[in-house]
Design a protein around this motif. Structure first.
Motif, PDB file in Angstrom:
ATOM      1  N   UNK A  37       0.817  -1.209   0.000  1.00 57.77           N
ATOM      2  CA  UNK A  37       0.000   0.000   0.000  1.00 57.77           C
ATOM      3  C   UNK A  37       0.848   1.256   0.000  1.00 57.77           C
ATOM      4  N   UNK A  38       1.918   1.247   0.781  1.00 56.85           N
ATOM      5  CA  UNK A  38       2.832   2.389   0.796  1.00 56.85           C
ATOM      6  C   UNK A  38       3.555   2.541  -0.532  1.00 56.85           C
ATOM      7  N   UNK A  39       3.946   1.408  -1.131  1.00 56.77           N
ATOM      8  CA  UNK A  39       4.674   1.457  -2.401  1.00 56.77           C
ATOM      9  C   UNK A  39       3.801   2.005  -3.523  1.00 56.77           C
ATOM     10  N   UNK A  40       2.515   1.609  -3.538  1.00 54.70           N
ATOM     11  CA  UNK A  40       1.628   2.025  -4.621  1.00 54.70           C
ATOM     12  C   UNK A  40       1.154   3.470  -4.477  1.00 54.70           C
ATOM     13  N   UNK A  41       1.559   4.147  -3.415  1.00 54.01           N
ATOM     14  CA  UNK A  41       1.206   5.569  -3.290  1.00 54.01           C
ATOM     15  C   UNK A  41       1.963   6.396  -4.325  1.00 54.01           C
ATOM     16  N   UNK A  42       3.065   5.851  -4.806  1.00 53.09           N
ATOM     17  CA  UNK A  42       3.826   6.521  -5.865  1.00 53.09           C
ATOM     18  C   UNK A  42       3.779   5.654  -7.125  1.00 53.09           C
ATOM     19  N   UNK A  43       3.654   6.292  -8.244  1.00 54.90           N
ATOM     20  CA  UNK A  43       3.611   5.572  -9.503  1.00 54.90           C
ATOM     21  C   UNK A  43       4.984   5.006  -9.841  1.00 54.90           C
ATOM     22  N   UNK A  44       5.004   3.800 -10.351  1.00 50.33           N
ATOM     23  CA  UNK A  44       6.258   3.203 -10.809  1.00 50.33           C
ATOM     24  C   UNK A  44       5.946   2.311 -12.004  1.00 50.33           C
ATOM     25  N   UNK A  45       6.975   2.032 -12.781  1.00 47.33           N
ATOM     26  CA  UNK A  45       6.795   1.258 -14.007  1.00 47.33           C
ATOM     27  C   UNK A  45       6.317  -0.156 -13.680  1.00 47.33           C
ATOM     28  N   UNK A  46       5.258  -0.579 -14.332  1.00 49.59           N
ATOM     29  CA  UNK A  46       4.715  -1.919 -14.120  1.00 49.59           C
ATOM     30  C   UNK A  46       3.715  -2.006 -12.977  1.00 49.59           C
ATOM     31  N   UNK A  47       3.324  -0.865 -12.398  1.00 47.30           N
ATOM     32  CA  UNK A  47       2.406  -0.882 -11.248  1.00 47.30           C
ATOM     33  C   UNK A  47       1.052  -1.477 -11.623  1.00 47.30           C
ATOM     34  N   UNK A  48       0.518  -1.087 -12.776  1.00 52.25           N
ATOM     35  CA  UNK A  48      -0.802  -1.581 -13.197  1.00 52.25           C
ATOM     36  C   UNK A  48      -0.773  -3.080 -13.437  1.00 52.25           C
ATOM     37  N   UNK A  49       0.265  -3.555 -14.126  1.00 55.80           N
ATOM     38  CA  UNK A  49       0.383  -4.993 -14.392  1.00 55.80           C
ATOM     39  C   UNK A  49       0.514  -5.773 -13.083  1.00 55.80           C
ATOM     40  N   UNK A  50       1.311  -5.258 -12.154  1.00 56.10           N
ATOM     41  CA  UNK A  50       1.516  -5.931 -10.880  1.00 56.10           C
ATOM     42  C   UNK A  50       0.217  -5.985 -10.075  1.00 56.10           C
ATOM     43  N   UNK A  51      -0.566  -4.913 -10.137  1.00 53.27           N
ATOM     44  CA  UNK A  51      -1.836  -4.883  -9.417  1.00 53.27           C
ATOM     45  C   UNK A  51      -2.789  -5.954  -9.957  1.00 53.27           C
ATOM     46  N   UNK A  52      -2.957  -5.988 -11.276  1.00 52.89           N
ATOM     47  CA  UNK A  52      -3.873  -6.971 -11.865  1.00 52.89           C
ATOM     48  C   UNK A  52      -3.372  -8.393 -11.661  1.00 52.89           C
ATOM     49  N   UNK A  53      -2.069  -8.586 -11.663  1.00 53.12           N
ATOM     50  CA  UNK A  53      -1.509  -9.901 -11.408  1.00 53.12           C
ATOM     51  C   UNK A  53      -1.817 -10.350  -9.982  1.00 53.12           C
TER      52      UNK A  53
END
Length: 280
Positions: free
Chosen positions: A93-109
């Motif tokens: 949750x803390x990590x996803x507060x900032x955008x990073x490359x591959x965030x969307x793919x990692x979330x759906x995975x």
């Protein structure tokens, strides 16, 4: 004062809600009632006496089943899953507060395991252990299988929490000279504490009664859901109902303790906030 008359729609909805509660808790109440059968009682109505004989029998040595061992394994596994789910969910949750490359793919995975059939996930993890030559066990392969179920829930809860979190508190702490760890420990953590109780509750309860993901991954020793399932084909006395009553009572007790803890933390946070407002 004159009471307002209830409309027909209200009574229809009330009747529907009553039927829903009966449907939800009817089977549980039946098991609870039958668990108090007399020593000569059977598995169905009418009851043959009333006693606590089968609860006492539950703690004696049984010809079939390992109640104590399976219950202990389920508790230990639930606590492990709860701790890991809590730490990983907060960190993610803390990590996803900032955008990073591959965030969307990692979330759906991460959340994909919620839509994949549970039995397939358990089968896949069991096959991986078999191919690797590792021995499946409740504390390794079953732990991983349970985490595929609890982590998405924990992550979704933390997303909701941090989406409405006011960053002004953190900025104020940094303006006062607090470091990153101090800001998290003394500002962020107390504010999100009630939500962490919810994540912990999800992690423990989802693991405690998980069956499908455990079936292919538990190894030689059963957890409590697997033990109860095995007993349904062998045990022909109300001792099975006594076990169901005790485990249901234990589950409700855990839920009530977590809700009470969350309520206490929420009131303490509100009190500290009002005290700080008065100080200003």
């Amino acid at each position: 004062m004159r009471r307002e008359r209830r409309s027909l729609g209200f009574w229809l909805l009330a009747a529907f809600f009553g039927l829903f509660v009966l449907f939800l808790y009817g089977p549980i109440s039946t098991i609870v009632i039958l668990s108090f059968q007399g020593p000569d009682g059977g598995l169905t109505f009418p009851m043959n006496g009333v006693s606590t004989h089968w609860f006492a029998n539950l703690f004696e040595r049984q010809a079939v089943g390992d109640f104590g061992g399976s219950f202990t394994r389920s508790i230990e596994l639930g606590l492990l899953v709860m701790a890991i789910t809590l730490v990983v969910s907060v960190s993610a949750g803390l990590a996803f507060r900032r955008r990073f490359r591959g965030a969307t793919f990692l979330f759906y995975l991460t959340v994909a395991s919620l839509i994949v059939p549970s039995i397939l996930i358990g089968l896949g993890i069991g096959l991986i252990f078999s191919i690797a030559g590792w021995q499946p066990a409740w504390y390794s392969s079953a732990l991983g299988a349970h985490l595929t179920w609890t982590l998405p829930f924990g992550l979704l809860i933390m997303f909701a929490v941090f989406n409405r979190f006011d960053r002004a508190y953190e900025e104020a702490a940094r303006d006062l000279g607090a470091g990153a760890w101090q800001t998290f420990r003394f500002v962020v953590l107390p504010l999100i504490a009630p939500s962490l109780v919810g994540v912990a509750l999800f992690g423990f309860t989802l693991s405690y009664d998980e069956f499908a993901r455990t079936l292919m991954t538990a190894g030689s020793f059963n957890t409590l859901p697997l033990e109860i399932y095995g007993m349904t084909t062998n045990v022909t006395t109300p001792v099975l109902y006594a076990l169901g009553t005790l485990t249901t009572g234990f589950s409700f007790a855990i839920i009530l303790i977590c809700l009470a803890t969350a309520l206490i933390l929420q009131r303490r946070r509100a009190r500290h906030g009002s005290d700080a407002g008065k100080g200003v």
